[in-house]
Scaffold this active site. Structure first.
Site, mmCIF file in Angstrom:
data_model
loop_
_atom_site.group_PDB
_atom_site.id
_atom_site.type_symbol
_atom_site.label_atom_id
_atom_site.label_comp_id
_atom_site.label_asym_id
_atom_site.label_seq_id
_atom_site.Cartn_x
_atom_site.Cartn_y
_atom_site.Cartn_z
ATOM 1 N N ASN A 61 10.092 -6.561 3.520
ATOM 2 C CA ASN A 61 9.392 -4.936 3.415
ATOM 3 C C ASN A 61 10.709 -3.998 3.250
ATOM 4 O OD1 ASN A 61 7.504 -1.887 3.587
ATOM 5 N ND2 ASN A 61 7.998 -3.251 1.642
ATOM 6 N N ASP B 204 13.606 -1.079 0.766
ATOM 7 C CA ASP B 204 14.426 -1.265 0.205
ATOM 8 C C ASP B 204 14.958 -2.665 -0.738
ATOM 9 O OD1 ASP B 204 15.354 0.867 1.694
ATOM 10 O OD2 ASP B 204 16.500 -0.594 2.798
ATOM 11 N N CYS C 266 2.694 3.377 10.284
ATOM 12 C CA CYS C 266 2.707 4.736 9.379
ATOM 13 C C CYS C 266 3.730 5.703 10.162
ATOM 14 C CB CYS C 266 1.156 5.103 9.003
ATOM 15 S SG CYS C 266 1.204 6.853 7.684
ATOM 16 N N PRO D 8 1.123 -1.577 0.301
ATOM 17 C CA PRO D 8 0.163 -0.122 0.065
ATOM 18 C C PRO D 8 1.006 1.428 0.259
ATOM 19 C CG PRO D 8 -0.274 -0.986 2.354
ATOM 20 C CD PRO D 8 0.724 -2.054 1.741
ATOM 21 N N ARG E 115 8.609 1.814 -2.872
ATOM 22 C CA ARG E 115 8.943 2.502 -3.915
ATOM 23 C C ARG E 115 9.582 2.260 -4.916
ATOM 24 N NH1 ARG E 115 12.615 5.631 0.953
ATOM 25 N NH2 ARG E 115 13.246 3.354 1.228
#
Ligand SMILES: Cc1cc2nc3c(=O)[nH]c(=O)nc-3n(C[C@H](O)[C@H](O)[C@H](O)COP(=O)(O)O)c2cc1C
Length: 342
Positions: free
Chosen positions: A202, A204, A102, A18, A227
């Protein structure tokens, strides 16, 4: 081995994370086309959902052909989170995500996202309430801890497993790191070793080879791309290709990158109108990074909200590239971590 969360078996173990402001319907269409085993909407505020905010419901617009899809909730009240989970299940989610990672102040201030890493007992209550309320797999996403002094992902992971979750996603950074530095894959390995539910790693994963390294180093059951796929949805299919065939598929050439950017603009315009064209500016910068002589087209794209003009600019740039009329040294492709530090 195929990744399984409860009764849900995925076609591969390369998942798309997400990403607030990024993984909307048009982006997810591209991610699905690239073969992602699971895609996610942007995170959804449980409080806003329970109040039936129109904007929130729109974030959850799902296309028929994008399943399995996860909808990720954030909030801190177990009863409200349970109610929100019932709503997202009714809305069509195949997976219920819960955000315990977050770092953004407006989320943390209300005790949502990574703030809850300081309260593992509350995390346990939220996960148990959501699992009870839903018949779909529940997969929380955490960070390694609040800060370097309080890395507690193993404890939090165990709490989440004991509360009945069907899987765990872990970003190998603390809240304090936000998006800086590097993800700590050793902590991910520690969490994987401690849990029986599938653990998804998750942090890099910018190149297909990064996912292989992460899987080898940590033993995780699957990878969650983030990303690295911005302006670069091919990271998904290339990672799947490498995992399945042992060879990294070639990067798309300039023309196919631009053809996809053009299509992304079209999907956005269709779905969000002119507002979508404004939102596309950041995507365009990601796609164009590293393309020879793209500074001029980047500048001009940033000044236009006219769909036909934008498509014309891109077609003209493609043509000039094809004819070899653009000369400049290519930059390194892909999204640099610091580009997206939100
Ligand atoms: C623009 C942006 C938006 C994000 N939105 C979310 C989100 O809605 N929910 C979530 O769990 N993580 C979110 N994240 C975190 C990513 O899912 C991921 O954990 C993080 O980027 C680390 O992976 P990477 O180093 O491969 O990018 C976001 C990250 C970025 C850069």
């Amino acid at each position: 081995m195929k990744l399984k969360f409860g009764n849900l078996e995925l076609k591969n173990n390369v998942l798309m994370a997400p990403l607030c402001g990024v993984t909307d319907l048009p982006f997810r269409r591209l991610a699905v086309e690239q073969g992602a085993g699971l895609v996610h909407t942007e995170m959804v505020s449980c409080a806003a959902l329970v109040r039936d905010s129109h904007k929130t419901v729109r974030i959850m617009d799902l296309a028929e052909d994008e399943h399995p899809v996860g909808i990720q909730l954030f909030g801190c009240n177990p009863e409200e989170m349970a109610e929100a989970a019932r709503m997202v299940e009714a809305h069509g989610a195949d997976v219920i995500g819960i955000n315990f990672g977050c770092p953004v102040p407006k989320v943390v201030k209300h005790n949502g996202g990574s703030a809850l890493l300081k309260e593992p007992a509350t995390i346990g209550k939220i996960v148990a309430a959501v699992v009870k309320a839903s018949s779909k797999p529940v997969i929380p996403k955490i960070r390694t801890g609040w800060d370097a002094q309080s890395v507690n992902a193993e404890e939090v992971g165990k709490t989440i497993e004991d509360a009945g979750a069907h899987g765990l996603m872990i970003h190998g950074r603390t809240r304090a790191q936000k998006f800086s530095g590097y993800a700590d894959w050793d902590v991910i390995a520690g969490v994987k070793a401690k849990l029986s539910i599938p653990v998804i790693g998750n942090g890099d994963l910018m190149k297909p080879e990064d996912s292989i390294r992460m899987m080898e180093k940590t033993g995780v059951d699957g990878v969650l791309l983030a990303r690295g796929a911005m302006g670069n949805p091919w990271l998904i299919s290339r990672t799947i290709g490498l995992l399945e065939n042992g060879e990294t598929p070639a990067e798309p050439d300039f023309d196919s990158r631009l053809a996809t950017l053009q299509r992304h603009f079209s999907l956005m315009f269709e779905y969000k109108g002119t507002h979508g064209l404004a939102e596309m500016r950041k995507h365009a910068m990601w796609y164009l990074k590293g393309l020879p002589g793209s500074a001029e087209v980047r500048n001009r794209l940033n000044q236009s909200l006219d769909f036909n003009e934008i498509i014309g600019l891109l077609q003209d740039y493609r043509e000039r590239l094809r004819l070899g009329l653009v000369v400049s040294a290519p930059e390194v492709s892909g999204v640099e971590p610091e580009m997206a530090a939100v």
